[in-house]
Design an enzyme around this catalytic site. Structure first.
Site, mmCIF file in Angstrom:
data_model
loop_
_atom_site.group_PDB
_atom_site.id
_atom_site.type_symbol
_atom_site.label_atom_id
_atom_site.label_comp_id
_atom_site.label_asym_id
_atom_site.label_seq_id
_atom_site.Cartn_x
_atom_site.Cartn_y
_atom_site.Cartn_z
ATOM 1 N N LYS A 1 0.848 -1.265 0.204
ATOM 2 C CA LYS A 1 0.012 0.082 -0.127
ATOM 3 C C LYS A 1 0.982 1.118 0.010
ATOM 4 O O LYS A 1 1.906 1.305 0.732
ATOM 5 C CB LYS A 1 -0.932 0.167 1.261
ATOM 6 C CG LYS A 1 -1.941 1.148 1.346
ATOM 7 C CD LYS A 1 -2.737 0.934 2.496
ATOM 8 C CE LYS A 1 -4.102 1.937 2.752
ATOM 9 N NZ LYS A 1 -4.587 1.941 3.776
ATOM 10 N N SER B 1 -9.644 2.110 2.577
ATOM 11 C CA SER B 1 -8.770 2.550 1.864
ATOM 12 C C SER B 1 -7.976 1.844 1.000
ATOM 13 O O SER B 1 -7.306 2.186 -0.049
ATOM 14 C CB SER B 1 -8.053 4.060 2.457
ATOM 15 O OG SER B 1 -7.136 3.189 3.625
ATOM 16 N N SER C 1 -10.197 -0.323 6.574
ATOM 17 C CA SER C 1 -9.412 -0.146 5.453
ATOM 18 C C SER C 1 -8.847 -1.223 4.889
ATOM 19 O O SER C 1 -8.497 -1.520 3.777
ATOM 20 C CB SER C 1 -8.318 0.922 5.603
ATOM 21 O OG SER C 1 -8.882 2.128 5.329
HETATM 22 N N1 GLN Z 1 -13.248 4.012 5.893
HETATM 23 C C1 GLN Z 1 -12.689 4.521 7.249
HETATM 24 C C2 GLN Z 1 -12.543 5.954 7.029
HETATM 25 O O1 GLN Z 1 -12.786 6.488 6.117
HETATM 26 C C3 GLN Z 1 -11.306 3.709 7.600
HETATM 27 C C4 GLN Z 1 -9.983 4.068 7.055
HETATM 28 C C5 GLN Z 1 -9.044 3.597 7.309
HETATM 29 O O2 GLN Z 1 -9.235 2.523 8.003
HETATM 30 N N2 GLN Z 1 -7.966 4.059 7.021
HETATM 31 O O3 GLN Z 1 -12.026 6.287 8.087
#
Ligand code: GLN
Length: 461
Positions: free
Chosen positions: A66, A141, A165
């Site tokens: 990532k 993400s 994410s």
């Molecule tokens: N979808 C969640 C957010 O928008 C989690 C994001 C993440 O885990 N980096 O904050």
């Protein structure tokens, strides 16, 4: 997971991954590709094997990273304009550990900029497409990493999970994804989002591969004071007859019926295997999202304050004074979603509102942790969906941040309590979209979750 040895060449493994990257280019999975260096590393490993030298547990295994992990190899963009030209001066501990075991990073994967999002649409480099349906989102993400594993480009990929994410894109693409107990893997060298809930984990095809990768990544690191001493070698709970609690609050109205069917299907499989499954209601979970979007944004606002256009990152041009330099550099460098979180975070931390929002959210967070502790007196593992629906259409939620945040309702509560949680393939809808089941455990019970998952997940190749 194929490891290089006398019959399997590392160069061939890397070459195969690189051709698949080319084949699936249209999905927009990678931000950058590491072809030359990956082939060189592979050739070195093959040479060592030919010389009869010892090689690591992941010798020659290509993996995807990532793009919010720092590494001296290439650029670390965090999918943002702010860092699009950033060549990191250090390498993340997680990346170093994989290097030491001979794994080969073949490219950096797409994400929502600074990991803010649930779809990988908030990327400066454009969205990644879902592995089963190109009109749908990859999830986020860590969307790029999930799709790279789902399409068979690499056998595993690294991600970060602050509130879902890893789990949510794993669910949307039908692979295994783990968010370990907070502190299992060092966060050193990973672009910080919300430091009290950021965790490092991975995507893989099976629970067995996940266990192997996590056993390498975990362990204490003096560079991350919140990292835990290695508990991965501890034996998991024997997996006959675990007490599984099905969270009824997340099997209620509003959850896609096909998602519920997939979860119920897992329930009957586990029951057949001798585990007990009982409904449990945790009313406090309805506050999980509110707690998360206060605490997380406060930490985001603080972590992103370092990007000022002065020390590193994007710097705006044609500036006449310092305030303009800060303002314009940040305005140009961040995406709308980053700005939204910075504004909410600074609001909840501001002197007039601190008690009403931030402090209250932290108190509610303690109540949530207590509620989990109580429930784990009765159950070994909790079960619920990862998200209320399968992957949604690209563009469906981009202009409706609240709808996007609602996607996270089931994944953020374990994050706020630092608990391990995994997403495992639980079935597919009639339209062919994958659905993940989420298993949640008490702190450091990560391997118990993986054991239970291995009863369902695809078997190793
Ligand atoms: N979808 C969640 C957010 O928008 C989690 C994001 C993440 O885990 N980096 O904050």
């Amino acid at each position: 997971m194929k490891v290089a040895n006398k019959t399997t060449k590392a160069v061939d493994l890397v070459q195969a991954a690189l051709s698949k990257i080319e084949e699936y280019k249209y999905y927009n999975i990678f931000i950058s590709i590491n072809a030359d260096s990956a082939l060189q590393q592979a050739a070195k490993i093959d040479q060592r094997i030919a010389n009869g030298e010892k090689v690591g547990k992941l010798a020659g295994v290509p993996y995807a990273l990532k793009d919010n992990f720092l590494s001296r190899e290439g650029k670390t963009t965090a999918a943002s304009r702010m860092l699009k030209d950033f060549a990191a001066p250090i390498t993340a501990t997680a990346v170093k550990k994989l290097e030491e075991e001979g794994a080969i990073m073949i490219g950096r994967t797409n994400l929502d900029a600074f990991a803010h999002g649930s779809s990988t649409e908030n990327s400066y480099f454009g969205p990644t497409l879902n592995s089963q349906d190109q009109t749908r989102v990859a999830g986020g993400s860590s969307g790029g990493s999930a799709v790279a594993v789902a399409l068979g480009i690499v056998p595993f990929a690294l991600g970060s999970d602050t509130g879902g994410s890893i789990r949510q894109p794993a669910s949307y693409n039908g692979v295994v994804g783990i968010k370990p107990t907070f502190g299992t893997v060092s966060r050193y060298g990973v672009v910080a989002m919300a430091s009290s809930t950021d965790t490092i984990g991975c995507f893989a095809n099976t629970a067995t591969d996940t266990d192997l990768v996590m056993s390498i990544l975990s362990g204490q690191d003096p560079k991350d004071p919140t990292s835990l001493s290695n508990f991965w070698q501890n034996k998991p709970k024997p997996d006959q007859s675990l007490r599984i609690g099905l969270i009824s609050d997340f099997m209620a109205e509003g959850v896609d019926p096909e998602v519920k069917d997939c979860i119920n299907h897992c329930v009957s499989k586990w029951q057949k295997n001798g585990h007990t499954v009982e409904n449990i209601s945790m009313p406090i979970l309805k506050y999980g999202l509110a707690i998360y979007y206060i605490v997380q944004t406060a930490e985001v606002a603080s972590n992103l304050s370092r990007y000022d256009g002065v020390r590193y990152g994007h710097r705006a041009q044609d500036i006449t004074n310092l305030n303009e330099l800060y303002g314009k550099s940040r305005d140009e460098g961040f995406m709308t979603e980053n700005n939204r979180r910075i504004m909410i975070g600074n609001f909840v931390l501001s002197s007039g509102f601190f008690d009403a929002y931030y402090l209250k959210a932290q108190k509610a967070r303690t109540l949530l942790i207590n509620a989990y502790n109580d429930v784990f007196k009765k159950f070994d593992v909790l079960l619920c969906p990862v998200a209320p629906s399968p992957a949604f259409k690209i563009g469906e939620n981009v202009n409706d941040p609240l709808a996007m945040y609602l996607e996270d309702a089931m994944s953020v509560p374990p994050s706020m309590a630092g608990l391990p949680a995994i997403s495992i393939p639980a079935g597919t809808t009639k339209a062919g979209l994958t659905v993940g089941a989420q298993l949640i455990g008490a702190r450091q019970s990560d391997r118990t979750l993986l054991n239970l998952a291995s009863e369902l997940a695809k078997e190793p190749n």
